[in-house]
Design a protein around this motif. Structure first.
Motif, PDB file in Angstrom:
ATOM      1  N   TRP A   1       0.809  -1.221   0.000  1.00 51.97           N
ATOM      2  CA  TRP A   1       0.000   0.000   0.000  1.00 51.97           C
ATOM      3  C   TRP A   1       0.840   1.268   0.000  1.00 51.97           C
ATOM      4  O   TRP A   1       0.315   2.356  -0.185  1.00 51.97           O
TER       5      TRP A   1
ATOM      6  N   TYR B   1      -5.177   2.391  -5.388  1.00 52.41           N
ATOM      7  CA  TYR B   1      -4.859   3.811  -5.283  1.00 52.41           C
ATOM      8  C   TYR B   1      -6.113   4.679  -5.369  1.00 52.41           C
ATOM      9  O   TYR B   1      -6.195   5.722  -4.709  1.00 52.41           O
TER      10      TYR B   1
ATOM     11  N   SER C   1      -3.825   5.776   1.831  1.00 51.79           N
ATOM     12  CA  SER C   1      -2.878   4.663   1.673  1.00 51.79           C
ATOM     13  C   SER C   1      -2.414   4.148   3.027  1.00 51.79           C
ATOM     14  O   SER C   1      -2.347   2.936   3.253  1.00 51.79           O
TER      15      SER C   1
END
Length: 160
Positions: free
Chosen positions: A50, A90, A132
């Motif tokens: 991530w 994302y 994220s």
């Protein structure tokens, strides 16, 4: 097929980028198969996937070295981030960050240029990075717990 992608001490030693870590990659603790080492490896690999930086594998190796998790499984878990999942990850990170910051997600046209990045970074990066981080932590925790559960079930089944 799996023998071609099998992660071994020798295959890591031959990789150019992993040479940065030297013989530390060969430490026995990085190859152990305890529930903590395996569950931690899944969490570390998923978390590293991530992080919106290139070279997720190097980040995952550093975490495995630091915390003593199973190195091969950490590297396999990083593959959670791949060309098929990356855009969705994302986008989810950006939207999650926007929701947390209380801002409306903006439509944008991605261009691979430094000029575009300079113009859009200030607006897009804060929610993207926050999302994220949060999704990385949540997915890592989920991966850790699921791996522990699966290992416990496996051990229970083997005892029977």
């Amino acid at each position: 097929m799996f023998k071609q992608v099998r992660i071994t001490r020798e295959s890591l030693r031959q990789q150019k980028w992993f040479r940065l870590f030297g013989d530390r990659l060969l430490a026995p603790r990085l190859w152990q198969k305890t529930p903590v080492a395996l569950s931690g490896a899944m969490a570390a690999g998923i978390f590293a996937s991530w992080i919106p930086l290139p070279m997720h594998s190097l980040i995952a190796v550093a975490v495995a070295l630091w915390l003593g998790f199973n190195l091969p499984l950490t590297l396999v878990a990083v593959w959670f981030n791949n060309p098929a999942t990356l855009p969705l990850m994302y986008l989810a990170a950006y939207k999650t960050g926007c929701k947390l910051l209380g801002i409306t997600p903006q439509h944008f046209q991605l261009e691979w240029s430094l000029r575009w990045f300079e113009l859009e970074a200030e607006r897009l990066l804060p929610p993207f990075l926050l999302g994220s981080l949060l999704l990385g932590l949540l997915c890592a925790l989920l991966a850790y717990l699921l791996t522990r559960l699966l290992l416990a079930l496996w051990q229970h089944w083997q005892r029977r």
